[in-house]
Design an enzyme around this catalytic site. Structure first.
Site, PDB file in Angstrom:
ATOM      1  N   GLY A  70       0.931  -1.211   0.108  1.00  0.00           N
ATOM      2  CA  GLY A  70      -0.046   0.025   0.042  1.00  0.00           C
ATOM      3  C   GLY A  70       0.771   1.387  -0.036  1.00  0.00           C
ATOM      4  O   GLY A  70       0.492   2.261  -0.674  1.00  0.00           O
ATOM      5  N   GLN A 180      -7.878   0.127   3.670  1.00  0.00           N
ATOM      6  CA  GLN A 180      -8.325  -0.607   4.940  1.00  0.00           C
ATOM      7  C   GLN A 180     -10.006  -0.916   4.393  1.00  0.00           C
ATOM      8  O   GLN A 180     -10.756  -1.628   5.001  1.00  0.00           O
ATOM      9  CB  GLN A 180      -8.642   0.269   6.119  1.00  0.00           C
ATOM     10  CG  GLN A 180      -7.268   0.286   6.880  1.00  0.00           C
ATOM     11  CD  GLN A 180      -6.617  -0.848   7.454  1.00  0.00           C
ATOM     12  OE1 GLN A 180      -7.506  -1.716   7.776  1.00  0.00           O
ATOM     13  NE2 GLN A 180      -5.339  -1.058   7.843  1.00  0.00           N
ATOM     14  N   GLY A 201      -2.277  -6.287  -0.171  1.00  0.00           N
ATOM     15  CA  GLY A 201      -2.647  -7.559   0.109  1.00  0.00           C
ATOM     16  C   GLY A 201      -2.637  -8.157   1.551  1.00  0.00           C
ATOM     17  O   GLY A 201      -3.482  -8.910   1.822  1.00  0.00           O
ATOM     18  N   CYS A 320       2.192   1.452  12.709  1.00  0.00           N
ATOM     19  CA  CYS A 320       3.160   2.089  11.944  1.00  0.00           C
ATOM     20  C   CYS A 320       3.864   2.999  12.791  1.00  0.00           C
ATOM     21  O   CYS A 320       4.862   3.831  12.379  1.00  0.00           O
ATOM     22  CB  CYS A 320       2.747   2.732  10.623  1.00  0.00           C
ATOM     23  SG  CYS A 320       1.958   1.328   9.699  1.00  0.00           S
TER      24      CYS A 320
HETATM   25  N1  PLP Z   1      -2.975   2.996   4.156  1.00  0.00           N
HETATM   26  C1  PLP Z   1      -3.728   2.456   5.148  1.00  0.00           C
HETATM   27  C2  PLP Z   1      -4.733   3.156   5.327  1.00  0.00           C
HETATM   28  C3  PLP Z   1      -2.977   1.681   6.017  1.00  0.00           C
HETATM   29  O1  PLP Z   1      -3.705   1.060   7.029  1.00  0.00           O
HETATM   30  C4  PLP Z   1      -1.841   1.012   5.530  1.00  0.00           C
HETATM   31  C5  PLP Z   1      -1.270   0.088   6.521  1.00  0.00           C
HETATM   32  O2  PLP Z   1      -1.433  -0.060   7.794  1.00  0.00           O
HETATM   33  C6  PLP Z   1      -1.049   1.445   4.627  1.00  0.00           C
HETATM   34  C7  PLP Z   1      -1.560   2.410   3.853  1.00  0.00           C
HETATM   35  C8  PLP Z   1       0.401   1.009   4.027  1.00  0.00           C
HETATM   36  O3  PLP Z   1       0.177  -0.469   3.676  1.00  0.00           O
HETATM   37  P1  PLP Z   1       1.184  -1.313   3.540  1.00  0.00           P
HETATM   38  O4  PLP Z   1       1.617  -1.739   4.845  1.00  0.00           O
HETATM   39  O5  PLP Z   1       1.005  -2.388   2.582  1.00  0.00           O
HETATM   40  O6  PLP Z   1       2.492  -0.500   2.805  1.00  0.00           O
END
Ligand code: PLP
Length: 373
Positions: A70, A180, A201, A320
């Site tokens: 993402g 999400q 994914g 994060c």
């Molecule tokens: N956007 C949202 C709303 C998310 O919740 C997340 C991950 O927690 C991301 C982006 C980032 O996705 P990824 O972990 O696949 O990089």
């Protein structure tokens, strides 16, 4: 048995997806660009898997571009949308409650001279659609907004953002972070009016390392990676066929009943929590899988650790943030003692009513062992 209630951070990989990945790494390992029969089979399989993703998004297969996650999809969409619009303007609209994978690339653009408007949520984590219309300007070239917030589960007014862009007749592209929302709430990029939409994914029981960016047909998006010309020249690099197969398998395995079952577990857990003294429900979430609460006056990190010691895994906010106070909860204007105690519980199709009950019971026990500030 540990109880995993952190599905918004990541999900376990479904057996169907594991099996598909295994096949992709063994019988199906050939490079789809090579010229012999197994490569041809891998290429056909890749396109069949792309069609599965496209079907789930209600779009054309050629509108689906595979990415690694993402974060990649969001960065690509935002940076290149800014590049596409640079002759038309330098104003970007986003919200104060986006994921860091949107806020950071937007911040990088601000450092290059772009002006950014961050829309503020109300106390419940919703964005007033009227704010969008008044934020738009003739030089707005991008609106980037998530469909479901990852810490609150609230739905953001993406469709209204599209309508406001149309009404304002500004040159803004609409990018939607659908990470999400994908499979959890019904939507298609087309009905939202999105030009670009990101999915990932590992939030839907596929492995980490695979995601996709929807690129509206006709949009001339500059390539992310130059090289052998894979993904219609937009993102070169030998396709990760095993992860792609696993993503498609996870999508196929997702049943429409999953949403209702996840929601039932969340609502049951929220009902139990709402009867617990000292607990404030911050957001029951519009999406089925996310519940935000506060154990008021109890710093969340020790609570998360103590629950972890009991084999119950939840989050103190977005995974994060790694211990930093969450900008999402901070944006709600919560009283300090409520903010200190914020917790996020999030459910997958594997979660049960008993899991929710065990969490609530353990939270009560943990509270006895910790000191209220
Ligand atoms: N956007 C949202 C709303 C998310 O919740 C997340 C991950 O927690 C991301 C982006 C980032 O996705 P990824 O972990 O696949 O990089």
């Amino acid at each position: 048995m540990p109880i995993y209630l952190d599905a918004a951070a990541t999900t376990p990989v479904r057996p169907e997806a594991v099996q598909a990945a295994l096949e992709g790494m063994t019988q199906g390992f050939a490079n789809p660009s090579s010229g012999y029969p197994p490569a041809r089979a891998a290429s056909l399989r890749l396109e069949a898997d792309r069609a599965v993703v496209a079907h789930a998004l209600g779009c054309q297969p050629e509108e689906v571009c595979f990415t690694s996650c993402g974060t990649e999809g969001n960065n690509w969409a935002i940076q290149t949308a800014a590049r596409l619009g640079r002759r038309k303007g330098r104003h970007i609209v986003t919200t104060a409650i986006e994921h860091a994978a949107v806020l950071e690339p937007v911040k990088a653009l601000a450092a290059q001279g772009y002006e950014v408007t961050h829309l503020k949520p109300d106390r419940t984590g919703h964005i007033d659609p009227a704010q969008i219309a008044s934020a738009l300007r003739p030089d707005t070239i991008l609106v980037s907004m998530m469909l479901v917030n990852n810490e609150l589960g609230t739905l953001l007014p993406v469709k209204e953002a599209h309508q406001a862009i149309e009404a304002a007749q500004c040159p803004a592209l609409l990018h939607v972070d659908g990470v999400q929302a994908f499979l959890k709430v019904p939507f298609t990029p087309k009905e939202l009016g999105a030009d670009l939409l990101t999915i990932s994914g590992h939030k839907i029981m596929a492995p980490k390392g695979i995601g996709a960016l929807y690129v509206r047909k006709g949009l001339k998006l500059p390539p992310l990676l130059l090289g052998g010309g894979q993904e219609r020249g937009l993102r070169s690099g030998t396709e990760p066929t095993a992860q792609i197969a696993a993503l498609a398998a996870a999508i196929r395995a997702w049943s429409p009943d999953d949403r209702d079952r996840i929601r039932a577990v969340k609502e049951h857990t929220a009902d139990l929590l709402s009867r617990m003294e000292g607990v404030e429900i911050i957001s029951r979430g519009d999406a089925p899988h996310i519940l935000a609460l506060s154990l008021v006056g109890y710093p969340s990190q020790p609570v998360v650790r103590a629950l972890g010691d009991k084999g119950i895994y939840i989050s103190s906010g977005s995974a994060c943030h790694r211990g930093k106070p969450s900008h999402v909860f901070a944006a709600l204007g919560l009283p300090p003692k409520t903010l200190m105690g914020v917790l996020r519980v999030s459910f997958s199709p594997f979660s049960t009513l008993a899991d929710g009950e065990a969490f609530v019971q353990a939270l009560g026990e943990v509270r006895q062992t910790l000191v209220c500030r």
